[in-house]
Every structure is written in C-alpha cells, then in structure tokens.
Motif scaffolding. Structure first.
Motif, short mmCIF file in Angstrom:
data_model
loop_
_atom_site.label_atom_id
_atom_site.label_comp_id
_atom_site.label_asym_id
_atom_site.label_seq_id
_atom_site.Cartn_x
_atom_site.Cartn_y
_atom_site.Cartn_z
N LEU A 70 3.05 -0.87 -2.39
CA LEU A 70 1.44 -0.39 -2.56
C LEU A 70 1.10 -1.42 -3.80
O LEU A 70 -0.10 -1.97 -3.59
CB LEU A 70 1.34 0.97 -2.96
N ASN A 71 1.78 -1.45 -4.79
CA ASN A 71 1.45 -2.19 -5.86
C ASN A 71 1.32 -3.80 -5.54
O ASN A 71 0.23 -4.69 -6.05
CB ASN A 71 2.39 -2.16 -7.03
N GLU A 72 2.13 -4.22 -4.55
CA GLU A 72 2.13 -5.47 -4.21
C GLU A 72 0.76 -5.83 -3.15
O GLU A 72 0.25 -6.90 -3.42
CB GLU A 72 3.28 -5.92 -3.34
N LEU A 73 0.36 -4.85 -2.51
CA LEU A 73 -0.90 -4.92 -1.96
C LEU A 73 -1.95 -5.07 -2.81
O LEU A 73 -2.93 -5.90 -2.79
CB LEU A 73 -1.15 -3.83 -0.81
N ILE A 74 -1.91 -4.28 -3.85
CA ILE A 74 -2.97 -4.30 -4.71
C ILE A 74 -3.14 -5.76 -5.63
O ILE A 74 -4.20 -6.40 -5.60
CB ILE A 74 -2.88 -3.41 -6.02
N LYS A 75 -2.04 -6.24 -5.96
CA LYS A 75 -1.85 -7.60 -6.37
C LYS A 75 -2.28 -8.72 -5.50
O LYS A 75 -3.09 -9.54 -5.99
CB LYS A 75 -0.39 -7.80 -6.80
N LYS A 76 -1.89 -8.59 -4.25
CA LYS A 76 -2.23 -9.62 -3.24
C LYS A 76 -3.76 -9.64 -3.21
O LYS A 76 -4.53 -10.85 -3.34
CB LYS A 76 -1.49 -9.27 -1.73
N ALA A 77 -4.52 -8.40 -3.07
CA ALA A 77 -5.96 -8.48 -2.94
C ALA A 77 -6.72 -9.08 -4.36
O ALA A 77 -7.56 -9.88 -4.00
CB ALA A 77 -6.46 -7.04 -2.67
N SER A 78 -6.14 -8.55 -5.26
CA SER A 78 -6.70 -8.88 -6.65
C SER A 78 -6.59 -10.41 -7.04
O SER A 78 -7.37 -10.87 -7.60
CB SER A 78 -6.05 -8.10 -7.62
N SER A 79 -5.29 -11.01 -6.52
CA SER A 79 -5.33 -12.40 -6.80
C SER A 79 -6.30 -13.36 -6.08
O SER A 79 -6.43 -14.54 -6.77
CB SER A 79 -3.87 -12.79 -6.25
N VAL A 80 -6.82 -12.84 -5.21
CA VAL A 80 -7.91 -13.67 -4.55
C VAL A 80 -9.41 -13.03 -4.67
O VAL A 80 -10.24 -13.44 -4.14
CB VAL A 80 -7.58 -13.90 -3.03
N GLY A 81 -9.40 -12.44 -5.72
CA GLY A 81 -10.83 -11.93 -6.11
C GLY A 81 -11.46 -10.83 -5.73
O GLY A 81 -12.43 -10.25 -6.27
N PHE A 82 -10.71 -9.80 -4.72
CA PHE A 82 -11.10 -8.48 -4.17
C PHE A 82 -10.86 -7.63 -5.11
O PHE A 82 -10.04 -7.83 -6.12
CB PHE A 82 -10.71 -8.61 -2.74
N TYR A 83 -11.51 -6.61 -5.04
CA TYR A 83 -11.25 -5.18 -5.62
C TYR A 83 -10.35 -4.31 -4.70
O TYR A 83 -11.29 -3.73 -3.96
CB TYR A 83 -12.39 -4.60 -6.21
N PRO A 84 -9.17 -4.35 -4.99
CA PRO A 84 -8.68 -3.01 -3.86
C PRO A 84 -9.02 -1.79 -4.34
O PRO A 84 -8.71 -1.52 -5.52
CB PRO A 84 -7.25 -3.32 -3.97
N TYR A 85 -9.28 -0.83 -3.41
CA TYR A 85 -9.32 0.54 -3.82
C TYR A 85 -8.59 1.43 -2.76
O TYR A 85 -8.73 1.31 -1.63
CB TYR A 85 -10.85 0.89 -3.67
N VAL A 86 -7.54 2.33 -3.26
CA VAL A 86 -7.05 3.23 -2.44
C VAL A 86 -7.60 4.36 -2.11
O VAL A 86 -8.09 5.36 -2.84
CB VAL A 86 -5.48 3.37 -3.14
N PHE A 87 -7.78 4.85 -0.52
CA PHE A 87 -8.09 5.90 -0.14
C PHE A 87 -7.00 6.66 0.48
O PHE A 87 -6.12 6.04 1.41
CB PHE A 87 -9.26 5.51 0.96
N ASP A 88 -6.72 7.90 0.16
CA ASP A 88 -5.64 8.64 0.52
C ASP A 88 -6.44 9.44 1.92
O ASP A 88 -5.27 9.91 2.42
CB ASP A 88 -5.20 9.74 -0.32
N ARG A 89 -7.45 9.42 2.39
CA ARG A 89 -7.76 9.95 3.27
C ARG A 89 -8.70 8.67 4.07
O ARG A 89 -9.54 8.09 3.49
CB ARG A 89 -8.88 11.04 3.33
N GLU A 90 -8.28 8.56 5.57
CA GLU A 90 -9.05 7.66 6.23
C GLU A 90 -10.58 7.62 6.41
O GLU A 90 -11.26 6.83 6.22
CB GLU A 90 -8.20 7.38 7.78
N GLU A 91 -11.01 9.18 6.74
CA GLU A 91 -12.37 9.32 6.61
C GLU A 91 -13.23 8.94 5.24
O GLU A 91 -14.38 8.63 5.58
CB GLU A 91 -12.62 10.78 7.02
N ASP A 92 -12.71 8.97 4.29
CA ASP A 92 -13.18 8.64 2.99
C ASP A 92 -13.70 7.29 2.81
O ASP A 92 -14.64 6.74 2.30
CB ASP A 92 -12.20 8.90 1.64
#
Length: 315
Positions: A70-92
């Motif tokens: 999960l940390n790697e996903l966050i890093k991947k998105a952040s490296s190219v300028g996006f802001y990753p945000y984790v949702f624990d529920r799909e509907e949110d």
C-alpha cells in the motif's frame, strides 16, 4: 563563482522535489530557485475491496495486499504529482463527485504535501550553505502562500525583490500569467502584470545583477510555444502534427527589453525547454516532466554581471 539550480512546474511531484534538493547538494549549488506551479492537479483514490487495495493510475490498475505494498502505491502516485487518498469503503469514493468536497480535499492534500517538502528541505539542507527560493505559479491556490511563508529555510519570493547570494545579486519573482484558457486564480491581464513588474523594478539596485524570475515566459520566443487549442480546449492538429503557438507574456518581454536583467528564469510552458537571448539577457525555461517523476532543471554559473555558462539537467 555563484551557481544556481533552477526548476519550475513541479506540480506536486514528490520525486521531482527530492531530486531537486539532492541535485543542489551534488552539484554544489549556492542557491535553489523554483519558479512556480508547485501543487498537484488531482486526487487518486486508493480503494479497499475485500482484503486488498486498488488504484488506477494513467489507465493501469495496481493492487496491494500488505501495508508495504500500500505504501508503494502511495509513493507511485505521489512521485508523478498526484495526491493519493485511501478509502476503506468503495462507496465513499463517490463523495469526490461533489465539487466542493473535492476542492476542499485537494487543498488539504496540497498543503500537507507542501509541508512535507519544507520538512524534507530543512532536514537535508540544515548543514548546507544553500539558499532556497520558491514561489507559487498561476495554477497554485492562494491558500498555500501562508504555508510557504512559514518556512524557516525556503523564501517565497513572489511579488518581491530579495537579496540573494550574500546580497551580491537580487531576485525578482512574479507568479502571475497572462489570461489562460483555464482562467487560473493568478491569471491577470497584461496591463496589470506590466504595472506590477514596473513597481518591482523600481526596487532594483543594479539590473546587470538582477535575476528576473517570472513564472510566465516572454512572448514570441522558443520558450513560450505551446499546442494551439480549439474552443473545446483540445489540441489542434495541422499537417500531421500538433499546431503550436506563442502563449507567453508580452509584458514580460517588454520588461526584459527595457531593463536587460542579467538572467531571465521562466517556466509555465512544459514543452518549451530552451534558451535564447533578448538583447543581452539570457532567458531560460528548463521545461517540466513532473508527470513522469523526472527532474528537468538548469544549472547556471554567474560571475559579477555575466552568465559564465549553463547546462540543462534531466534525471
């Protein structure tokens, strides 16, 4: 002989910012200057489904089943300028469909990213004698200025003339652009921009030792060529390729022609990396590849009232 490392249009790329700070140390720069557009443009949801997390980035789907992944996903998105945000529920995720909710979260994440950059710079440069100047650009929300101004190591030089390099030179910053099709918050009419620049020029001691950093490049140069857009803001194709047009600031060009500063540092147009002269003034646009996590910058040596040499970096 003072050495400057200049970059622009980081657009939230964590990797680009960290590379810039470290490049300043490696290349023994005396000053870092960042010329605007420092915040990112979008949020990337990372959604929990069952026991795994999923993220879609540039059309590709990535998944994570452990905290490390999960940390790697966050890093991947952040490296190219996006802001990753984790949702624990799909509907949110649907809450982002509300424009007000989306904009508030985007601003929150932008400020958090900027704070993390300031902390990183402070930790890496605390024992280095490197001056650091960074300003917003026309894309950046006004609310980030308070955070940037709170830094103990980074100086926000927007709409200011500041003494740099042991007070031997001055740096003039302006974060505006002429009116763009997107009507960004810091876009202003040419007449207003010219008036602002003239007032700042009145504070300059010696134009031959002035570094002019306007986010927008001067009009009618190789630094301000961008794809021509139709009424729907889609690129125009002509002769089998993209039609290009000059989109820079006429007022910036007029200021350079009139005052002939030592150096013009510009950004805004990612595609137009290049250098040329307006009279005796060398103007540079290092370009930007933030969406690839690639640092594009210019390393410049100056001596008294001369530019002794420069090179473009890409890493």
């Amino acid at each position: 002989m003072p050495r400057i490392l200049y970059a622009s249009d980081l657009h939230g790329s964590d990797t680009m910012f960290r590379k810039l700070v470290n490049a300043a140390i490696v290349y023994k720069a005396d000053a870092i200057i960042v010329g605007g557009d420092i915040t990112g443009k979008g949020i990337v949801p990372i959604v929990k489904k069952g026991q795994e997390y999923y993220m879609n980035l540039y059309g590709a789907t990535y998944n994570a089943s452990t905290q490390e992944e999960l940390n790697e996903l966050i890093k991947k998105a952040s490296s190219v300028g996006f802001y990753p945000y984790v949702f624990d529920r799909e509907e949110d995720v649907k809450t982002l469909d509300n424009e007000d909710t989306f904009n508030k979260l985007l601003l929150q994440l932008s400020i958090e990213r900027l704070r993390s950059w300031i902390e990183y710079a402070e930790s890496k440069l605390k024992d280095q004698k490197i001056e650091f100047y960074m300003m917003p650009g026309n894309d950046d929300p006004l609310e980030i200025d308070k955070t940037l101004n709170g830094s103990q190591i980074i100086v926000n030089h927007s709409d200011r003339v500041v003494d740099i390099l042991n007070d031997e030179y001055q740096l003039l910053g302006n974060s505006n652009a002429n009116i763009t099709p997107w009507k960004c918050v810091r876009d202003i009419p040419e007449e207003e921009l010219k008036e602002k620049l003239e007032k700042l020029m009145a504070q300059v001691r010696d134009f031959s030792r002035l570094l002019l950093n306007t986010h927008c490049p001067p009009y009618g140069t190789s630094l301000d060529l961008a794809p021509k857009l139709d009424k729907d803001l889609k690129p125009v194709v002509s002769g089998g390729g993209l039609a290009m047009e000059h989109v820079g600031c006429k007022s910036v060009r007029e200021i350079i022609e009139k005052y002939q500063p030592l150096l013009g540092l510009h950004g805004h147009i990612h595609e137009s990396r290049g250098a040329e002269k307006i009279g005796q003034t060398l103007i540079l646009n290092p370009g930007s590849a933030y969406n690839e996590g690639v640092l594009m910058a210019a390393l410049i040596n100056i001596d008294k009232n001369k530019v002794k040499g420069y090179m473009f970096l890409k890493s």
